[in-house]
Design a protein around this motif. Structure first.
Motif, PDB file in Angstrom:
ATOM      1  N   ILE A 207       8.938   0.298  -6.284  1.00  7.02           N
ATOM      2  CA  ILE A 207       9.443  -1.248  -6.406  1.00  7.02           C
ATOM      3  C   ILE A 207      10.933  -1.489  -6.774  1.00  7.02           C
ATOM      4  CG2 ILE A 207       7.119  -1.998  -6.287  1.00  7.02           C
ATOM      5  CD1 ILE A 207       6.984  -2.112  -9.292  1.00  7.02           C
ATOM      6  N   SER A 208      11.320  -2.459  -6.973  1.00 10.07           N
ATOM      7  CA  SER A 208      12.700  -2.879  -7.621  1.00 10.07           C
ATOM      8  C   SER A 208      12.589  -2.640  -8.980  1.00 10.07           C
ATOM      9  CB  SER A 208      13.284  -4.076  -6.955  1.00 10.07           C
ATOM     10  OG  SER A 208      12.795  -5.269  -7.645  1.00 10.07           O
ATOM     11  N   ASP A 209      13.720  -2.815  -9.652  1.00 11.92           N
ATOM     12  CA  ASP A 209      13.642  -2.773 -11.121  1.00 11.92           C
ATOM     13  C   ASP A 209      13.148  -4.052 -11.846  1.00 11.92           C
ATOM     14  OD1 ASP A 209      14.589  -0.056 -11.259  1.00 11.92           O
ATOM     15  OD2 ASP A 209      16.840  -0.868 -11.510  1.00 11.92           O
ATOM     16  N   LYS A 210      13.708  -5.074 -11.058  1.00 15.90           N
ATOM     17  CA  LYS A 210      13.246  -6.602 -11.297  1.00 15.90           C
ATOM     18  C   LYS A 210      11.609  -6.605 -11.352  1.00 15.90           C
ATOM     19  CE  LYS A 210      13.596 -10.915 -12.481  1.00 15.90           C
ATOM     20  NZ  LYS A 210      13.782 -11.012 -13.942  1.00 15.90           N
ATOM     21  N   VAL A 211      10.994  -6.120 -10.333  1.00 17.86           N
ATOM     22  CA  VAL A 211       9.563  -6.249 -10.048  1.00 17.86           C
ATOM     23  C   VAL A 211       8.815  -5.370 -11.359  1.00 17.86           C
ATOM     24  CG1 VAL A 211       7.484  -5.622  -8.753  1.00 17.86           C
ATOM     25  CG2 VAL A 211       9.630  -6.577  -7.751  1.00 17.86           C
ATOM     26  N   LYS A 212       9.485  -4.371 -11.591  1.00 21.11           N
ATOM     27  CA  LYS A 212       8.986  -3.607 -12.612  1.00 21.11           C
ATOM     28  C   LYS A 212       8.963  -4.178 -14.028  1.00 21.11           C
ATOM     29  CE  LYS A 212       9.832   1.002 -10.636  1.00 21.11           C
ATOM     30  NZ  LYS A 212      10.988   2.514 -10.787  1.00 21.11           N
TER      31      LYS A 212
ATOM     32  N   ASN B 106       0.784  -1.246  -0.055  1.00 20.76           N
ATOM     33  CA  ASN B 106      -0.008  -0.029   0.137  1.00 20.76           C
ATOM     34  C   ASN B 106       0.768   1.116   0.235  1.00 20.76           C
ATOM     35  OD1 ASN B 106      -2.889  -0.905  -0.086  1.00 20.76           O
ATOM     36  ND2 ASN B 106      -2.387  -1.649   2.083  1.00 20.76           N
ATOM     37  N   GLU B 107       2.128   1.013   0.168  1.00 20.59           N
ATOM     38  CA  GLU B 107       2.996   2.162   0.089  1.00 20.59           C
ATOM     39  C   GLU B 107       3.701   2.547  -0.984  1.00 20.59           C
ATOM     40  OE1 GLU B 107       5.343   1.392   3.778  1.00 20.59           O
ATOM     41  OE2 GLU B 107       3.616   2.276   5.154  1.00 20.59           O
ATOM     42  N   VAL B 108       3.521   1.372  -2.251  1.00 22.03           N
ATOM     43  CA  VAL B 108       4.491   1.608  -3.308  1.00 22.03           C
ATOM     44  C   VAL B 108       3.968   2.740  -4.182  1.00 22.03           C
ATOM     45  CG1 VAL B 108       4.935  -0.914  -2.903  1.00 22.03           C
ATOM     46  CG2 VAL B 108       3.128   0.052  -4.784  1.00 22.03           C
ATOM     47  N   GLY B 109       2.746   3.379  -4.020  1.00 20.74           N
ATOM     48  CA  GLY B 109       2.469   4.628  -4.801  1.00 20.74           C
ATOM     49  C   GLY B 109       1.477   4.292  -5.987  1.00 20.74           C
TER      50      GLY B 109
ATOM     51  N   GLU C 109       0.472   4.482 -20.542  1.00 22.72           N
ATOM     52  CA  GLU C 109       0.034   5.010 -19.243  1.00 22.72           C
ATOM     53  C   GLU C 109       0.449   3.911 -18.125  1.00 22.72           C
ATOM     54  OE1 GLU C 109      -2.280   6.914 -22.505  1.00 22.72           O
ATOM     55  OE2 GLU C 109      -1.893   4.924 -22.003  1.00 22.72           O
ATOM     56  N   ILE C 110       0.208   2.909 -18.550  1.00 24.32           N
ATOM     57  CA  ILE C 110       0.371   1.526 -17.289  1.00 24.32           C
ATOM     58  C   ILE C 110       2.077   1.612 -17.166  1.00 24.32           C
ATOM     59  CG2 ILE C 110       0.831  -0.492 -17.055  1.00 24.32           C
ATOM     60  CD1 ILE C 110      -1.893  -0.782 -18.748  1.00 24.32           C
ATOM     61  N   GLY C 111       2.949   1.873 -18.078  1.00 25.27           N
ATOM     62  CA  GLY C 111       4.184   1.903 -18.156  1.00 25.27           C
ATOM     63  C   GLY C 111       4.870   3.141 -17.258  1.00 25.27           C
ATOM     64  N   HIS C 112       3.914   4.190 -17.389  1.00 23.89           N
ATOM     65  CA  HIS C 112       4.216   5.505 -16.673  1.00 23.89           C
ATOM     66  C   HIS C 112       4.116   5.405 -15.222  1.00 23.89           C
ATOM     67  CE1 HIS C 112       4.661   9.755 -15.915  1.00 23.89           C
ATOM     68  NE2 HIS C 112       3.242   9.602 -15.261  1.00 23.89           N
ATOM     69  N   ILE C 113       2.623   4.710 -14.856  1.00 23.86           N
ATOM     70  CA  ILE C 113       2.257   4.292 -13.487  1.00 23.86           C
ATOM     71  C   ILE C 113       3.620   3.485 -12.634  1.00 23.86           C
ATOM     72  CG2 ILE C 113       0.785   3.336 -12.019  1.00 23.86           C
ATOM     73  CD1 ILE C 113      -1.371   4.198 -13.972  1.00 23.86           C
ATOM     74  N   VAL C 114       3.886   2.471 -13.620  1.00 21.58           N
ATOM     75  CA  VAL C 114       4.793   1.262 -12.939  1.00 21.58           C
ATOM     76  C   VAL C 114       6.171   1.885 -12.656  1.00 21.58           C
ATOM     77  CG1 VAL C 114       6.110  -0.927 -13.465  1.00 21.58           C
ATOM     78  CG2 VAL C 114       3.539  -0.541 -13.936  1.00 21.58           C
ATOM     79  N   SER C 115       6.626   2.860 -13.675  1.00 22.13           N
ATOM     80  CA  SER C 115       7.733   3.335 -13.653  1.00 22.13           C
ATOM     81  C   SER C 115       7.960   4.409 -12.291  1.00 22.13           C
ATOM     82  CB  SER C 115       8.227   4.148 -14.839  1.00 22.13           C
ATOM     83  OG  SER C 115       7.466   5.440 -14.825  1.00 22.13           O
ATOM     84  N   HIS C 116       6.888   4.792 -11.804  1.00 19.65           N
ATOM     85  CA  HIS C 116       6.942   5.717 -10.643  1.00 19.65           C
ATOM     86  C   HIS C 116       6.454   5.058  -9.418  1.00 19.65           C
ATOM     87  CE1 HIS C 116       6.982   8.805 -13.959  1.00 19.65           C
ATOM     88  NE2 HIS C 116       7.421   9.532 -12.869  1.00 19.65           N
TER      89      HIS C 116
END
Length: 322
Positions: free
Chosen positions: A170-175, A36-39, A160-167
């Motif tokens: 979380i670790s680069d591997k999870v992204k 819940n804190e990852v954004g 848009e999803i890539g933008h949300i995930v990039s911010h």
């Protein structure tokens, strides 16, 4: 070798898979707090005890702006509209995800599934260019969570999803894993609808609840650290499901495309048991599908969808050594 095995006798939705993995985690409450804190914007994930056919497990709920997606099996829609006399569809989902996926569910499962298969099948459908991880997904599936119908949530494309995930924090591997799962879904939606991947809008799977399902699963996989991931043949359900494009056969076209090369089967359950989100997560992480190998089991997790069936509506995750 540390091996993770998913038993998908009632399909899979994003929320159901996350719930099953959560039961394998040494500190589920802390994990939910950190998720819940990852954004992920306006999104709250919670976990609660759920009992299906006398078996205790965990159901994961994802609320966006205080609301949880529901599933839209055609049978449920007919019942809501008072049209039983003119149809014989039986019922259905994600769900999670969850099959309710609660495939949610959904799938999400949720999937309006209850993204669960609640399958939560939780929330989960993306069926796409105009469309939405329990059965409801992931997603409910009938517990999947995620819904196939009209959504109040915004519809996102891959950019848009890539933008949300990039911010997200979380670790680069999870992204990388999150984006890879979405790419599988986008390619399947592109194939199913005959439009370029760049024009796909995830009306269902792209909603924030599905993002939460996929991010949660990818984070749990990073923290559980299995050396090998396997899954059973996948029960996809049967019947019809309502989505943004209309009424589609189960498995939905995108789900069927994702599951090419994977052993699947239908059956007496008239519901969408496997959502696109659940299918994509399994396709991405599992290196093989079939009967459970000989394992010395250390833990077993039960991820529950929202809906109730004669069979226990759950995904089981076994962690052990082969």
């Amino acid at each position: 070798m540390k091996t993770l095995y998913f038993e998908c006798n009632m399909g899979a939705a994003g929320d159901m898979l996350m719930a099953a993995l959560l039961e394998l985690h040494p500190n589920p409450a802390d994990f939910i707090k950190r998720l819940n804190e990852v954004g992920i914007p306006n999104t709250i994930v919670s976990a609660e005890t759920s009992v299906k056919c006398g078996i205790k497990g965990t159901h994961v709920s994802v609320k966006v702006n205080g609301k949880e997606e529901l599933t839209a099996d055609v049978h449920d829609f007919i019942h809501e509209m008072g049209l039983e006399h003119s149809h014989d569809h039986d019922h259905s989902h994600d769900h999670d995800h969850s099959h309710d996926h609660d495939h949610s569910h959904d799938h999400d499962h949720s999937h309006d599934h209850e993204h669960s298969h609640d399958h939560g099948h939780s929330r989960d459908h993306e069926h796409s260019h105009d469309h939405e991880d329990s059965h409801n997904h992931e997603h409910s599936h009938d517990g999947h969570s995620h819904s196939h119908g009209e959504h109040s949530h915004s519809h996102n494309g891959l950019h848009e999803i890539g933008h949300i995930v990039s911010h997200l924090s979380i670790s680069d591997k999870v992204k990388e894993n999150v984006v890879a799962v979405y790419n599988l879904i986008a390619e399947a939606e592109s194939h199913a609808h005959g439009v370029p991947v760049t024009e796909i809008h995830f009306h269902e799977v792209g909603n924030l609840d599905a993002i939460a399902d996929i991010v949660g699963v990818c984070m749990l996989m990073e923290e559980i650290v299995p050396e090998k991931v396997l899954a059973s043949a996948i029960h996809v359900g049967s019947g019809m499901v309502r989505c943004a494009h209309g009424v589609l056969p189960v498995p939905a076209p995108a789900t069927a495309h994702i599951l090419q090369g994977v052993p699947i089967y239908g059956g007496a359950v008239k519901s969408e048991l496997c959502t696109p989100t659940g299918a994509a997560i399994l396709k991405h992480f599992a290196s093989g599908f079939g009967n459970m190998p000989v394992l010395t089991i250390e833990k077993c997790g039960y991820g529950m969808g929202k809906k109730d069936f004669p069979q226990a509506n759950c995904v089981r995750a076994f962690l052990g050594n082969d």
